[in-house]
Design an enzyme around this catalytic site. Structure first.
Site, short mmCIF file in Angstrom:
data_model
loop_
_atom_site.label_atom_id
_atom_site.label_comp_id
_atom_site.label_asym_id
_atom_site.label_seq_id
_atom_site.Cartn_x
_atom_site.Cartn_y
_atom_site.Cartn_z
N LYS A 1 -1.49 -0.94 13.97
CA LYS A 1 -0.36 -0.94 13.04
C LYS A 1 0.16 0.47 12.78
O LYS A 1 1.35 0.77 12.90
CB LYS A 1 -0.79 -1.61 11.73
N ARG B 1 10.08 -6.74 10.70
CA ARG B 1 11.09 -5.78 10.23
C ARG B 1 11.88 -6.42 9.11
O ARG B 1 12.23 -7.60 9.21
CB ARG B 1 12.08 -5.44 11.36
N GLY C 1 13.88 5.77 6.89
CA GLY C 1 13.42 5.70 5.50
C GLY C 1 12.75 4.36 5.30
O GLY C 1 12.22 3.77 6.25
N THR D 1 0.87 -1.19 0.00
CA THR D 1 0.00 0.00 0.00
C THR D 1 0.90 1.23 0.00
O THR D 1 1.13 1.84 1.04
CB THR D 1 -0.90 0.00 1.26
N CYS E 1 8.05 1.77 4.71
CA CYS E 1 6.98 1.72 5.72
C CYS E 1 6.84 3.02 6.52
O CYS E 1 5.84 3.73 6.38
CB CYS E 1 7.20 0.55 6.65
N ALA F 1 20.54 8.11 16.80
CA ALA F 1 20.45 9.35 16.02
C ALA F 1 21.27 9.21 14.74
O ALA F 1 22.23 8.43 14.69
CB ALA F 1 20.96 10.51 16.85
N GLY F 2 20.91 9.95 13.73
CA GLY F 2 21.67 9.91 12.48
C GLY F 2 20.89 10.59 11.37
O GLY F 2 20.23 11.61 11.61
C1 UGA Z 1 9.20 -1.00 10.23
C2 UGA Z 1 8.77 -1.42 11.66
O1 UGA Z 1 9.91 -1.44 12.52
C3 UGA Z 1 8.14 -2.82 11.63
O2 UGA Z 1 7.68 -3.17 12.94
C4 UGA Z 1 6.96 -2.79 10.65
O3 UGA Z 1 6.35 -4.06 10.56
C5 UGA Z 1 7.47 -2.38 9.28
O4 UGA Z 1 8.07 -1.07 9.35
C6 UGA Z 1 6.29 -2.33 8.34
O5 UGA Z 1 5.42 -1.48 8.52
O6 UGA Z 1 6.19 -3.21 7.48
P1 UGA Z 1 11.30 -1.59 8.69
O7 UGA Z 1 10.74 -0.60 7.72
O8 UGA Z 1 11.77 -2.93 8.21
O9 UGA Z 1 10.21 -1.92 9.82
O10 UGA Z 1 12.54 -0.90 9.37
P2 UGA Z 1 12.95 -0.37 10.82
O11 UGA Z 1 13.85 -1.34 11.46
O12 UGA Z 1 11.78 0.10 11.58
O13 UGA Z 1 13.82 0.90 10.40
C7 UGA Z 1 13.22 2.00 9.73
C8 UGA Z 1 14.19 3.12 9.52
O14 UGA Z 1 14.50 3.75 10.75
C9 UGA Z 1 15.54 2.73 8.90
O15 UGA Z 1 15.87 3.65 7.90
C10 UGA Z 1 16.50 2.80 10.07
O16 UGA Z 1 17.81 3.09 9.66
C11 UGA Z 1 15.90 3.94 10.88
N1 UGA Z 1 16.26 3.90 12.31
C12 UGA Z 1 15.89 2.87 13.08
C13 UGA Z 1 16.96 4.97 12.85
O17 UGA Z 1 17.30 5.95 12.16
N2 UGA Z 1 17.27 4.94 14.18
C14 UGA Z 1 16.91 3.91 14.98
O18 UGA Z 1 17.21 3.96 16.20
C15 UGA Z 1 16.20 2.84 14.41
#
Ligand code: UGA
Length: 445
Positions: A213, A160, A266, A93, A269, A261-262
């Site tokens: 969600k 994830r 992206g 979606t 999702c 932090a950073g």
């Molecule tokens: C995210 C959610 O974590 C999942 O629970 C969810 O099921 C999924 O979206 C979805 O809706 O399908 P995902 O997109 O795989 O999962 O990635 P994340 O691990 O959440 O990371 C997302 C972004 O946040 C990445 O770019 C990551 O680098 C960034 N991030 C994460 C940070 O900048 N700092 C952090 O401390 C953690």
């Protein structure tokens, strides 16, 4: 007789869900409308990089030597309708072009194709992330198109990327939005193994399941933008956001996860989910409740621009023209080949558009990155990427980059300047090797 399961849509979510259902012992039929995907999956190969998924597929795909044979793939809606007791809808979606709202066309097409073909009792289970109210609308559609013993449930997915297999087989919670005890019973049967292992099983109505969600992803996005806002203040006050995150994370009510932090979040999702949530709240007249998400989004996007400015400063402060910029990382996070809305590629693209000579490296994402940004230069190894560089940008925290030898890299760059956009490198190690090391939200040495 054991339930027979179909999985509609075989992207990150669907392919993983199908393999996991086979691992749990069910007969599974996966459907996709893209024939090439079905060919690839039927051969036991995964069209994307997801650790452990190829092994799980090979263990179950019919026709592969030694497999359980419980998992097959098809492009036929008739076959799916005939086969399944439970149909999981796992199509994507995305964000609509030019607006914040969610594009429901793939979900609508899936329900539109399946519903008229359902001639026997079935539970259709939505897993896609949708605007609240969609399940009620789709339940009405099923009533009209497939009257009889066909029912809807909503079962959001929290996996994830990079951990998809583990998250699906051992979920930290299972949430089901149901309209009857029968639907709940069927889903308890589907998830009997993780429930027995202790995964909490939360039963709700449709709107709550949909909202769980989007609110979970909004919370995660907010947590990241919170720490990135603190990084901005740390930069202004000469504080250290990494220490700050460690210190506040010891408070169990805050917790230390998702406080890195950073250059921000992206992927396919979080960014589109918070925007779709704002758009939906607006339609419901509750837009005020979510105005803070606008700030979450803008803090996040600002981080990318800030990294571009740090890089500009590093190469002399005015222009990128004639400057060589090495970018380590293209994917939106490590252990994935996904470059959708990747902060790393966004930064690389911005610098390239401003005249910088950008070379990008990524352990798994180069093929996808090249498709999206064909005009950037790509290199095979980190060492090749940094050769002759005026500045090195670390933008996706792959383990490989943490293990780089700064002394070796220092021998081939033009200038030993590294900017850590993920706060994942060890500053002392790089400084000892003669590098100027800067990270987001941390003091200059
Ligand atoms: C995210 C959610 O974590 C999942 O629970 C969810 O099921 C999924 O979206 C979805 O809706 O399908 P995902 O997109 O795989 O999962 O990635 P994340 O691990 O959440 O990371 C997302 C972004 O946040 C990445 O770019 C990551 O680098 C960034 N991030 C994460 C940070 O900048 N700092 C952090 O401390 C953690």
């Amino acid at each position: 007789m054991a339930l027979r399961i179909t999985v509609i849509g075989t992207g990150y979510l669907g392919a993983t869900h199908a393999a996991a259902m086979a691992e749990l012992g069910f007969e599974v039929l996966g459907l996709d409308v893209v024939p090439e995907k079905i060919e690839t999956l039927s051969a036991g190969r995964v069209p994307m990089y997801e650790p452990g998924l190829e092994e799980l597929l090979a263990k179950h795909v019919a026709g592969i030597e030694g497999s359980s044979g419980r998992l097959r793939f098809t492009t036929s809606w008739e076959e799916v309708a005939e086969f399944g007791d439970v149909h999981f809808v796992c199509v994507n979606t995305p964000q609509k072009h030019g607006e914040y709202a969610c594009d429901m066309s793939f979900v609508d097409a899936a329900f539109g194709s399946l519903a008229p073909l359902l001639t026997r009792p079935a539970l259709v289970v939505g897993k896609s992330t949708v605007p609240v109210g969609s399940a009620a609308r789709l339940a009405r559609l099923l009533d009209e198109e497939a009257p009889g013993e066909v029912e809807l449930a909503w079962n959001p997915e929290f996996l994830r990327e990079g951990f998809a297999v583990g998250d699906t087989l051992h979920p930290d919670r299972i949430v089901v939005g149901v309209a009857s005890e029968r639907a709940e019973k069927v889903l308890r049967e589907v998830y009997a193994t993780p429930i027995a292992e202790g995964s909490p099983f939360v039963v709700t109505d449709f709107p709550t399941a949909e909202l769980v969600k989007t609110s979970a992803n909004s919370f995660l996005a907010t947590k990241i933008s919170f720490i990135n806002a603190m990084a901005e203040v740390c930069e202004a006050a000469d504080g250290d956001v990494v220490k700050l995150a460690e210190a506040i994370g010891h408070d169990e009510r805050i917790g230390s996860k998702f406080l890195r932090a950073g250059i921000g979040f992206g992927g396919g999702c979080l960014p589109k989910d918070i925007r779709a949530f704002m758009a939906r709240a607006g339609e419901l007249g509750a837009d005020q409740a979510l105005t803070f998400l606008r700030e979450v989004d803008s803090i996040n996007m600002r981080r990318r621009g800030h990294m571009v400015e740090l890089a500009r400063e590093a190469v002399g402060g005015t222009s990128f023209l004639g400057k060589r910029v090495a970018v380590l990382g293209a994917t939106f996070k490590p252990d994935s080949d996904d470059v959708r809305d990747s902060p790393a590629l966004n930064v690389a693209g911005q610098i390239h558009l401003q005249g910088g000579q950008v070379t990008v490296h990524d352990p798994k994402g180069i093929e996808n990155a090249r498709r999206l940004f064909p005009t950037l230069a790509y290199a095979e190894t980190a060492l090749e990427t940094v050769r002759g560089a005026d500045v090195v940008l670390h933008l996706t925290e792959w383990r490989e980059y943490r293990e780089l030898d700064p002394a070796e890299l220092g021998g081939v760059v033009s200038h030993r300047i590294v900017l850590d956009g993920r706060n994942a490198l060890d500053p002392a190690k790089w400084r000892e090797a003669g590098w100027t090391f800067r990270a987001m939200g941390r003091p200059r040495a």
